[in-house]
Design a protein around this motif. Structure first.
Motif, short mmCIF file in Angstrom:
data_model
loop_
_atom_site.label_atom_id
_atom_site.label_comp_id
_atom_site.label_asym_id
_atom_site.label_seq_id
_atom_site.Cartn_x
_atom_site.Cartn_y
_atom_site.Cartn_z
N THR A 1 -12.92 -18.27 18.13
CA THR A 1 -13.60 -18.45 16.86
C THR A 1 -14.88 -19.25 17.07
O THR A 1 -14.86 -20.32 17.67
CB THR A 1 -12.71 -19.27 15.91
OG1 THR A 1 -11.50 -18.57 15.74
CG2 THR A 1 -13.38 -19.47 14.56
N GLU B 1 -16.78 -20.74 14.62
CA GLU B 1 -17.10 -21.11 13.24
C GLU B 1 -18.43 -21.86 13.18
O GLU B 1 -19.26 -21.61 12.32
CB GLU B 1 -15.97 -21.92 12.60
CG GLU B 1 -16.18 -22.09 11.10
CD GLU B 1 -14.98 -22.63 10.34
OE1 GLU B 1 -15.20 -23.28 9.33
OE2 GLU B 1 -13.82 -22.40 10.76
N GLU B 2 -18.64 -22.78 14.13
CA GLU B 2 -19.89 -23.54 14.10
C GLU B 2 -21.09 -22.67 14.47
O GLU B 2 -22.15 -22.78 13.90
CB GLU B 2 -19.80 -24.73 15.08
CG GLU B 2 -18.86 -25.81 14.61
CD GLU B 2 -19.27 -26.36 13.26
OE1 GLU B 2 -20.44 -26.78 13.14
OE2 GLU B 2 -18.43 -26.36 12.34
N ARG C 1 -18.18 -18.25 6.55
CA ARG C 1 -18.80 -19.58 6.70
C ARG C 1 -19.72 -19.61 7.93
O ARG C 1 -20.74 -20.26 7.93
CB ARG C 1 -17.72 -20.67 6.85
CG ARG C 1 -17.08 -21.05 5.52
CD ARG C 1 -16.28 -22.35 5.63
NE ARG C 1 -15.16 -22.24 6.56
CZ ARG C 1 -13.96 -21.78 6.25
NH1 ARG C 1 -13.70 -21.37 5.02
NH2 ARG C 1 -13.00 -21.74 7.15
N SER C 2 -19.29 -18.91 8.99
CA SER C 2 -20.06 -18.97 10.23
C SER C 2 -21.44 -18.35 10.08
O SER C 2 -22.33 -18.61 10.89
CB SER C 2 -19.30 -18.26 11.35
OG SER C 2 -19.47 -16.88 11.22
N ARG D 1 -13.42 -18.14 7.48
CA ARG D 1 -14.11 -18.60 8.69
C ARG D 1 -15.29 -17.70 9.03
O ARG D 1 -16.38 -18.16 9.36
CB ARG D 1 -13.15 -18.55 9.90
CG ARG D 1 -12.23 -19.71 10.05
CD ARG D 1 -11.66 -19.80 11.47
NE ARG D 1 -11.04 -18.59 11.95
CZ ARG D 1 -9.74 -18.28 11.81
NH1 ARG D 1 -8.91 -19.11 11.20
NH2 ARG D 1 -9.27 -17.16 12.30
N ALA D 2 -15.04 -16.38 8.96
CA ALA D 2 -16.08 -15.42 9.35
C ALA D 2 -17.32 -15.60 8.49
O ALA D 2 -18.45 -15.63 9.00
CB ALA D 2 -15.53 -14.00 9.25
N ARG E 1 -7.71 -16.86 5.80
CA ARG E 1 -8.35 -17.88 6.63
C ARG E 1 -9.40 -17.23 7.55
O ARG E 1 -10.49 -17.77 7.75
CB ARG E 1 -7.31 -18.63 7.46
CG ARG E 1 -6.57 -19.67 6.62
CD ARG E 1 -5.35 -20.23 7.33
NE ARG E 1 -5.65 -20.83 8.60
CZ ARG E 1 -6.06 -22.08 8.77
NH1 ARG E 1 -6.24 -22.87 7.72
NH2 ARG E 1 -6.30 -22.55 9.97
N ILE F 1 -18.30 -13.74 16.32
CA ILE F 1 -17.86 -14.80 15.42
C ILE F 1 -16.36 -15.01 15.58
O ILE F 1 -15.87 -16.13 15.56
CB ILE F 1 -18.24 -14.43 13.97
CG1 ILE F 1 -19.72 -14.72 13.78
CG2 ILE F 1 -17.41 -15.21 12.98
CD1 ILE F 1 -20.26 -14.32 12.44
N GLU F 2 -15.66 -13.93 15.76
CA GLU F 2 -14.21 -14.05 15.97
C GLU F 2 -13.74 -12.85 16.80
O GLU F 2 -14.15 -11.72 16.58
CB GLU F 2 -13.49 -14.09 14.62
CG GLU F 2 -12.01 -14.32 14.70
CD GLU F 2 -11.55 -15.69 14.21
OE1 GLU F 2 -12.33 -16.43 13.58
OE2 GLU F 2 -10.38 -16.03 14.47
#
Lengths: 250, 250, 250, 250, 250, 250
Positions: free
Chosen positions: C204, C206-207, B100-101, B97-98, B93, B199-200
């Motif tokens: 996070t 993500e956006e 996609r961002s 997420r990483a 996950r 990003i995270e």
């Protein structure tokens, strides 16, 4: 009319065996047969399945798997479908049987050797390449045990290698790549020892049945191929191997 | 007192990125960070999950897995327990997420990019190495699409890389190997863009809580590490890449 | 422009903790944070997972679940898909880690404390509400053991609570409800002790990625929120609790 | 010799029905029968199972579950064993059948009503309490549809409620709590309409068989109990219900 | 207007019980009730489920299954869906309960008797036929144990048989075949001993509720049917059975 | 020294094929080979797997299963372990391949023929008996279709039967019963057409490898056995079969 990649009918693809490929495993090999690449590891576990407890005997078992993108089209992982597919089952049972037949399980004692064959790139012959590569990983794992505490009887009894043979149109060929495999009428896997004996013969004429004469010719081709494969295994193992096979002088 | 492998506290292990590692995949990379080795592939599929059908948007999803013998002790496959373990879920996950961002999913259109990260040898930092490697595989896959039918807007918006940082005794260190990781009090994963944005950020003090000052120092170390990683990604991509990131001049 | 429900940016929703909610459990709480409602129970089991057998240490593990109609649209049960979804896995691992970090597992001895967090109504912040509520249930269960056979060292080392913070448009806000959460660019969960230290930080973007400045402001907001939450926990526990935290005087 | 809790043999435990308990569901109820507490929700879905597609008929289906700590000893979740246990299956099929029998599925049209019964605290009679509570949630969900677009025929045909009866030693009793249930020789569940007709009768003499005379006495007790339960349902629904049952005047 | 197959309303279909049908099982029976055919085996295992370990008591458990083509339309195997369907669960629990009620589990000692009922052809009444047939297999298995090492108390306490009854239009009928079953308004299964007592009564009015008068008439029909079935069981067992039931003289 | 049951080395056990054994199936057979008994059904479904949609071609697939008590020791059902075992997978794939090879799948059109082989009693040779029996069920199902709407080309191309052969000590024998099978060094399954051609050859020397001479002798024995089996199939089908094989006159 020749083969797709210009090989002779009785010619293997280039074969490369890289030993000690994964540092954690007792034995590990990357085997490359043409564009087919399989990571084979052998892991020692100090227990046996329930049906062997107290028997003094060991066991060898195999798990075979493809990375999702080993193939042209991405193949979903088993876990996402909660099922091992039948082809995988069939292959891992074949590999397990083939390797057990070459090893004296009593000599090993109550240990399990786990063979993992993970195909990272597939181009035909993944099951036979897995057997050929896994045998080398197995020998390395056995040697590691042997160096630590020598076995009374060295447990490996013979070399084992495997090749595929098949009939494309009316031509019998050795070591089919994926494109050849997908057009073959008859498909056969042959597992042999270095003494020239059979461990497993599996021939299927799903597209059309085959005659005794066809079978005989395929067996000859298979014998030639496994002999060559065993030579490649021996070359790979010669640097520091404790044992060189029973059929060496034959 | 220095680190196990003699590195400086803010030093990465040797990193090697081999592109085009698997011939069938649209993008594929072998990333090696010290003894950690991950095969990352990016596969294009011409459909999207149900929740995006008709939206015109694409999707990126990740599956992460370890070969059974990537680790010191053989780890049974998920399918043999019929369950993906929680750690694997958490990691895949995070990777999804990483990535996609960093991508404009509208620009991709209704396609799914499947990222597969298969760890063939594990020595700490598998999740951050996966992100760093998978990003390169993703760019290669996007470029392949772009060469075939150019996108109006190039869909990758920024470089993305990841590193782990942690506190061992009272020392903050970058890029922990397995032995370091297993003794760390605080463990943190940082994912950043080439524009120096986060990003995270995931920090865990399971062994003991950590102060704001600790957190600040770890963030500095993480920023240094991701910058270095992005440079390595850029070097790997420079030969034939269509795009060199937004933060290039900074 | 204000928040959907008229709250200030640094204001929690109304929080209500009802102890002794389920009669069978050693500890049990209904926590309500706005319209989010979670039943948290703590159950004592007199054994530990295999990896701790004989170690003298205890364990805390968590299972998190939503009732199918806790959400706007009915969500099928895990069992009907034979899979725990990744989000659930991620959350229950977070809750488990957070609680273990606050407890001296050696002091507990070889026992497992099972934490069950069942969301009966969801409106954002279910994972942070679960941590905050489960901590109270855990203390009640520990107290029950302590009253029966006093521990040498009281096993809970610090209070633990959690809140979410996030960025909506350009505003940083505390304790997002579902509607806010679904439009947030950055989403962060913060778990802290009553001594003002971090147990877990998960942010996070993500956006869109976020800057170090954003991160710093969110951390401040999170610290304020967790402090408030810990006060609410202490109020809930004051009637008959054996222990009031280490950070009480700070 | 009297009952554990001082009740008369033909007396129900205190029953409390709280409507609109979960804000997202079309219908939702918390039913408390003594210490047994069940959250019952009714959810409308605009499609039907495959076997009803195109038939113009609707469907009602039920899922029943216990929270792990609803019981004295923590019960592992179904998903952790990958199996719904047989008792759960049996119960949810019973609830589904009972509710379907009271509703004109043609009148509903091609919709599915999902009934979820989640036991948060168990003290005997969870299946009968679920039927009684779920019926009220069902009526609320049907009313919500009816207010939006009136049905030609109001789809609920009769009230439905359920009670358990049993034989403890030689005494027949109504509405057994857990302690009574665990010592009963004969255990029976009775589901009836407000017109005094049977929807389901299930009697089991696992400990010892029972005579026709026993059966007759249990049926009388069950009829009395379901009548009382229906009165409680009607009281709960009277404030704003569109329909008061067919058997009202009887 | 008569029945489809010309039977009287209180008439069973032809019943045939073939003992010793499967050579490996301790007890085995093929029961044919009209076109319904079930293979019932009883297998002895020298251990009990965990909840009975050390109790000195035995256990009886049942697994029920249909071959895929026992039915008009091929029914996929449970394993292909990874789920036992609810109907199967309900039936195998019923069979297990019915047989346990007839046996003194203390007298058996710590053994499990596995009952397997595999329907090879289905035409209504498979669950009641399974009970009737499985009882005979069970007696044969108990006798086999008894001949080897006589029990102090013969563990079977009474004969047990089962029949279905139902209401088609307004007619009450015994032993419904599939076609009758699919049009019945009320469906009831009755399990009785040879002493005329009830072990299980399950009546369902899914299509429409039923009155007390209906119930009474169905019970009479059921009693008649089970008496006849017990006579057939006794005839089957008379050749070499060690025990002829308690209700023999009644 | 002779065989356990007094047979000659090249002699089959008594074989009995009962057609029309299950009334619902399009084709159904009980095949008995000595004490091995298998129910084989062939079911027609008017659709094909996804990979054949729109191709105009049909498909044949097989599911193989053993009743739990077909064997000496009760074997748990697949569903109770949530896994099909590897042996079952291997067998059902073999049966499917063998039957597909004998049928013109284009002539069938877009239909699937499901073959179910359920072993009710096992005494060796269950996979070969299944192939031999399933072929007869398949012909009956094809004939049923043919009588309804004649095919342009009759889809069955050749008879198919199978036998096992093996080496016990140094003797080659045909059609091994379970006791023989469990002591055999080499085990081989041979599937042949009525034209004397091979469809599948599978030989395994798990206990010890075998020579080319051994293989040749086993092939001769296998050919003799399949010829005999095909004669038995033809006798079974002669009463009302529409087709008598291509190899009839040879």
């Amino acid at each position: 009319m020749g083969r797709i990649d210009g090989r002779k009918n009785d010619q293997l693809r280039p074969v490369k065996i890289t030993r000690h490929y994964i540092k954690h495993a007792e034995g590990s090999v990357l085997i490359e047969v043409g564009d087919t690449k399989v990571i084979c590891t052998a892991s020692i576990e100090d227990k046996v399945p329930p049906f062997l407890k107290g028997s003094g005997e060991g066991w060898i078992t195999c798990e075979y798997n493809m990375l999702p993108r080993a193939t042209q089209v991405r193949k979903p992982r088993d876990i996402s479908r909660l099922k091992i597919d039948g082809r995988t089952m069939e292959i891992q049972r074949l590999i397990g049987r083939a390797l057990r037949s070459a090893v004296d399980l009593k000599a090993i004692g109550e240990k399990t050797i786990w063979i993992d064959c993970d195909v990272i790139q597939a181009d035909g012959g993944t099951r036979t390449s897995s057997i050929t590569g896994a045998f080398v990983a197995l020998v390395d794992a056995v040697n590691k045990l042997h160096r630590h505490t020598p076995f009374e009887v060295y447990p490996v009894r013979s070399f084992v290698s495997a090749v595929s043979v098949g009939i494309i149109k009316d031509t019998k060929v050795l070591d089919l790549c994926y494109l050849e495999d997908s057009t073959a009428k008859v498909d056969m896997n042959i597992v042999m020892t270095d003494e020239g004996e059979y461990i497993e013969v599996q021939g299927t004429g799903e597209e059309s049945p085959f005659s005794r004469k066809d079978l005989d010719e395929l067996l000859v081709l298979g014998e030639k191929g496994t002999k060559h494969m065993i030579q490649i295994q021996k070359d790979a193992l010669k640097t520091d191997c404790l044992w060189i096979g029973t059929g060496a002088g034959k």
